[in-house]
Design a protein around this motif. Structure first.
Motif, PDB file in Angstrom:
ATOM      1  N   LYS A   1     -23.143 -70.452   5.160  1.00 25.21           N
ATOM      2  CA  LYS A   1     -22.904 -69.503   4.059  1.00 25.21           C
ATOM      3  C   LYS A   1     -23.522 -68.226   4.230  1.00 25.21           C
ATOM      4  O   LYS A   1     -24.561 -67.839   4.816  1.00 25.21           O
ATOM      5  N   THR A   2     -22.616 -67.250   4.152  1.00 28.86           N
ATOM      6  CA  THR A   2     -23.080 -65.845   4.061  1.00 28.86           C
ATOM      7  C   THR A   2     -24.148 -65.261   2.832  1.00 28.86           C
ATOM      8  O   THR A   2     -24.175 -66.237   1.898  1.00 28.86           O
TER       9      THR A   2
ATOM     10  N   LEU B   1     -15.257 -59.740  11.817  1.00 23.18           N
ATOM     11  CA  LEU B   1     -14.219 -59.805  11.182  1.00 23.18           C
ATOM     12  C   LEU B   1     -13.065 -58.680  11.320  1.00 23.18           C
ATOM     13  O   LEU B   1     -11.892 -58.907  11.237  1.00 23.18           O
TER      14      LEU B   1
ATOM     15  N   THR C   1      -9.122 -62.850   6.757  1.00 26.05           N
ATOM     16  CA  THR C   1     -10.299 -63.361   7.237  1.00 26.05           C
ATOM     17  C   THR C   1     -11.295 -62.818   6.276  1.00 26.05           C
ATOM     18  O   THR C   1     -12.733 -63.180   6.226  1.00 26.05           O
TER      19      THR C   1
ATOM     20  N   LEU D   1     -13.660 -63.925   3.338  1.00 25.96           N
ATOM     21  CA  LEU D   1     -15.156 -64.347   3.253  1.00 25.96           C
ATOM     22  C   LEU D   1     -16.135 -63.414   2.473  1.00 25.96           C
ATOM     23  O   LEU D   1     -17.073 -64.280   1.979  1.00 25.96           O
TER      24      LEU D   1
ATOM     25  N   ARG E   1     -17.235 -65.018  -1.023  1.00 26.53           N
ATOM     26  CA  ARG E   1     -18.027 -66.175  -1.042  1.00 26.53           C
ATOM     27  C   ARG E   1     -17.416 -67.567  -1.369  1.00 26.53           C
ATOM     28  O   ARG E   1     -18.293 -68.405  -1.844  1.00 26.53           O
TER      29      ARG E   1
ATOM     30  N   PHE F   1     -15.651 -68.900   0.544  1.00 31.32           N
ATOM     31  CA  PHE F   1     -15.730 -69.382   2.147  1.00 31.32           C
ATOM     32  C   PHE F   1     -16.933 -69.614   2.679  1.00 31.32           C
ATOM     33  O   PHE F   1     -17.704 -68.518   2.258  1.00 31.32           O
ATOM     34  N   SER F   2     -17.202 -70.386   3.799  1.00 29.55           N
ATOM     35  CA  SER F   2     -18.337 -70.181   4.445  1.00 29.55           C
ATOM     36  C   SER F   2     -17.559 -69.960   5.867  1.00 29.55           C
ATOM     37  O   SER F   2     -16.593 -70.430   6.185  1.00 29.55           O
ATOM     38  N   LEU F   3     -18.680 -69.863   6.812  1.00 29.00           N
ATOM     39  CA  LEU F   3     -18.265 -69.598   8.445  1.00 29.00           C
ATOM     40  C   LEU F   3     -18.444 -71.080   8.853  1.00 29.00           C
ATOM     41  O   LEU F   3     -19.344 -71.770   8.742  1.00 29.00           O
TER      42      LEU F   3
ATOM     43  N   HIS G   1     -19.135 -68.568  15.280  1.00 26.65           N
ATOM     44  CA  HIS G   1     -18.286 -68.684  14.218  1.00 26.65           C
ATOM     45  C   HIS G   1     -16.815 -68.865  14.635  1.00 26.65           C
ATOM     46  O   HIS G   1     -16.545 -67.956  15.396  1.00 26.65           O
TER      47      HIS G   1
ATOM     48  N   LEU H   1     -12.916 -69.563   8.938  1.00 26.01           N
ATOM     49  CA  LEU H   1     -13.464 -69.735   7.485  1.00 26.01           C
ATOM     50  C   LEU H   1     -13.037 -71.259   7.086  1.00 26.01           C
ATOM     51  O   LEU H   1     -11.949 -71.505   7.151  1.00 26.01           O
TER      52      LEU H   1
END
Length: 705
Positions: A361-362, A376, A384, A387, A390, A392-394, A402, A405
């Motif tokens: 998670k970012t 990115l 992409t 992201l 939030r 989505f996670s990596l 990485h 997504l």
């Protein structure tokens, strides 16, 4: 301040400094700085955003004091039960009970320990399942080891909420005491739920002569069935809740069955020869006695367990039965407690964080780290940048790289589009997705991928269907001439006659005016979408390229675009009720001209749902439902007016069932996005609480700061 559409630059494509292509807080250096993982901050700071600004709060303080208070209730319960049973216990023949223990043969002890080993294997899996569900990032091996140690020792000592939390905290220093406490509570609740289902099934199968038991069993089965339905397809108000996946629920029930049945088998093996009872009858009685021990909350269930077992087996002699229970407690409580104590004394000997493929998670802000910003910006598809939402996670492979997504939604783990970098192996990305989905007890799926990724999945035996059509064009070759753009020219004239002027938004965006326009649009359209569609927030829009439309000096519409080195992709389109026809089209034309001036080789107008006919009736019904909600016909007509090229995007999953389930999950998340996406409070971090791991060497992966 503003400029008419005719003044928008339309120069031939040429290379310009990359800084012109970004709205980030720093320039992206494409030289060797990417290898060093550093980037120089810009001198011009981004304006402070006060409204809607999220604040990251520190975790709650540890609940040691609360834990101690909670143990007062089990302690009082123990004293009351001892007082109530003292009259009966005082008349028992202790020598007869001990003699029963002494008659247990070595073969019985060996078989009992074998059954105990199998039961504790299932015990360790509880923690593994809960770590995966909560997304702690702890490795499976460490989760099982800490779970066996915590349960093996806490069931012997009693006061499970306190001892279990402290032992897990000791074994997993990457977690805080507060996280260990929440984990212990989750494990206890999951076991209780699993035990309830197993006991209910035993009641319905064995049909005991106790009327209230059957009613209670039917209620428990109905409750679990209702939770399973909500997990698969929750209503809109409940879709935002973190429901466990159906596979998680099924795994917990299966583990509870293995655990409790093998524990009952342990007791059956240790029965003396004079007790003649069927194994099914004993295991059923054991399940209900175990429930009494859990409700009583005494150490090891002592007292309530024996009382309930004796009452359910009235024809069995009491002293031999209690002797077998004493032997059972030695095999099932004493020996595991000794082993668990040794494990706890040894403690952790390496980093417990997982080194396998996983989700990362970012940070809570859409402003990413310099390393992620560079990654990115170099991505093949500009989408992409989702992201930043939030949602989505990596997706990270076993080397810590990485690759894509992904988002866990419903029963599925959905990977968005193609891998982040073109040179990333398609098979590598697919395997990382499958491994992560399996570890999280979900089904993998790939949404809106290109033809190459779809072909790779098809070779691997996955089911592939078309899901969308992406409209794209080459900015430098775009022209308003031609019969296919006749409708576009007509609506542009309407906007020009209405006095609409457009301009590109700079760093200082008119956020207050944009809030007003977004609010009007939301009232007109009934709310925001989510998942693969961007959602308007001040921070999010400030990370994109923005074009603004004014009527006189009043903002009436704006659009935003994702941006990478290779592509610009249309994201948000917001207009107020004051915007005349053609305003959004005028903004898109301005974006096309700007992309031409910046040398961007491709501009995507984003995708529309694929409108073909599916052979599978379930998928056909899901697609028709989605098309009705998405306004497909008008959206495709709108984008077709620009005369774009069309590229088919695909939906892939290992089976047709997984494909249908993932489609249903995506539909629910798009139409009912979460109100706010929060940080995971259960995420483990290196050296979270104490410095045990500093004594040891390097590890293969560090946790995120």
């Amino acid at each position: 301040m503003t400029s008419k559409l005719s003044k928008t630059p339309c120069a031939p494509a040429q290379k310009v400094p990359i800084a012109l292509m970004r709205h980030a807080r720093f320039d992206i250096d494409t030289n060797d700085s990417s290898a060093h993982g550093t980037a120089a901050p810009r001198q011009t700071a981004r304006p402070k955003l006060t409204a809607g600004k999220s604040v990251t709060r520190p975790p709650k303080p540890d609940g040691l004091q609360k834990l101690l208070v909670k143990q007062a209730v089990p302690l009082m319960m123990t004293l009351i039960i001892v007082w109530l049973l003292w009259g009966k216990v005082s008349h028992l023949d202790a020598k007869a009970i001990l003699s029963t223990v002494s008659t247990v043969t070595p073969l019985q002890w060996g078989l009992a320990m074998l059954a105990t080993t199998g039961s504790f294997w299932a015990v360790g899996q509880y923690d593994n399942v809960l770590h995966a569900q909560l997304g702690t990032g702890i490795s499976r091996k460490s989760a099982k080891r800490s779970g066996i140690a915590a349960i093996g020792l806490s069931q012997f000592l009693g006061f499970g909420a306190l001892t279990g939390a402290l032992i897990r905290w000791r074994m997993l220093p990457e977690m805080t005491l507060w996280q260990a406490t929440r984990l212990s509570a989750a494990v206890a609740l999951s076991f209780l739920a699993g035990w309830a289902v197993v006991a209910a099934c035993a009641v319905l199968i064995l049909q005991p002569d106790i009327p209230w038991m059957k009613s209670l069993a039917i209620f428990a089965i109905s409750l679990v069935g209702g939770m399973a339905i909500l997990s698969i397809y929750p209503p809109a108000p409940l879709v935002r809740l973190p429901w466990p996946a159906l596979r998680t629920m099924g795994t917990v029930v299966m583990l509870a069955a293995i655990d409790t049945v093998l524990a009952g088998v342990t007791l059956y093996i240790l029965l003396p020869p004079q007790i003649d009872i069927g194994i099914g009858q004993l295991i059923a009685a054991y399940l209900f006695a175990l429930g009494a021990g859990l409700v009583g909350a005494t150490p090891g269930g002592i007292g309530p367990f024996e009382a309930m077992l004796a009452s359910l087996l009235p024809s069995v002699p009491l002293e031999p039965l209690l002797g077998a229970v004493v032997a059972y407690r030695i095999a099932y409580y004493g020996v595991p407690a000794f082993i668990a104590a040794c494990i706890v004394l040894i403690g952790p000997r390496k980093c417990n964080l997982s080194t396998k493929a996983q989700l990362t998670k970012t940070a809570q802000s859409p402003y990413l780290t310099p390393q992620l910003e560079r990654q990115l910006f170099a991505a093949t598809r500009a989408e992409t940048n989702l992201l930043r939402t939030r949602d989505f996670s990596l997706l990270t492979d076993k080397r810590g790289h990485h690759v894509a997504l992904a988002a866990p939604i419903g029963q599925s783990l959905v990977m968005m589009s193609d891998p982040l970098i073109a040179k990333t192996g398609l098979t590598e990305a697919r395997l990382a997705l499958s491994q992560t989905a399996r570890a999280r007890f979900r089904m993998p799926a790939i949404y809106k991928c290109g033809a190459r990724m779809a072909a790779n999945a098809r070779i691997a035996g996955w089911t592939i269907i078309p899901t969308a059509e992406e409209a794209w064009l080459v900015p430098a070759q775009f022209t308003l001439e031609g019969a296919e753009r006749r409708q576009l020219r007509r609506v542009l004239r309407k906007a020009q006659e209405a006095g609409i002027s457009v301009q590109e938004g700079g760093r200082n965006l008119p956020l207050a005016d944009m809030d007003r326009v977004a609010k009007d649009w939301k009232a007109l359209r009934g709310g925001e979408r989510g998942f693969s569609m961007g959602t308007y927030t001040r921070d999010y829009i400030s990370c994109q390229r923005v074009f603004l439309a004014y009527k006189d000096t009043r903002l009436v519409a704006f659009i935003s675009l994702h941006e990478t080195r290779n592509e610009m992709t249309l994201d948000l389109m917001r207009h107020s009720k004051e915007a005349p026809d053609g305003t959004i089209q005028m903004l898109i034309i301005a974006a096309i001209h700007a992309a031409t001036a910046y040398g961007c080789p491709r501009l995507s107008l984003a995708a529309v749902p694929w409108s073909g006919v599916d052979q599978n009736p379930i998928l056909r019904a899901l697609r028709q439902r989605f098309l009705c909600k998405s306004g497909h016909t008008g959206l495709k007509r709108f984008k077709a007016a620009f005369g774009p090229n069309w590229e088919t995007l695909y939906f892939a999953a290992p089976s047709r069932i997984a494909l249908a389930v993932a489609g249903m999950d995506i539909l629910r998340r798009v139409t009912a996005p979460p109100r706010t996406v929060r940080d995971n409070p259960m995420k483990a971090h290196r050296f979270a609480t104490h410095a045990t791991l500093r004594l040891f060497g390097k590890t293969s992966r560090k946790s995120n700061p």
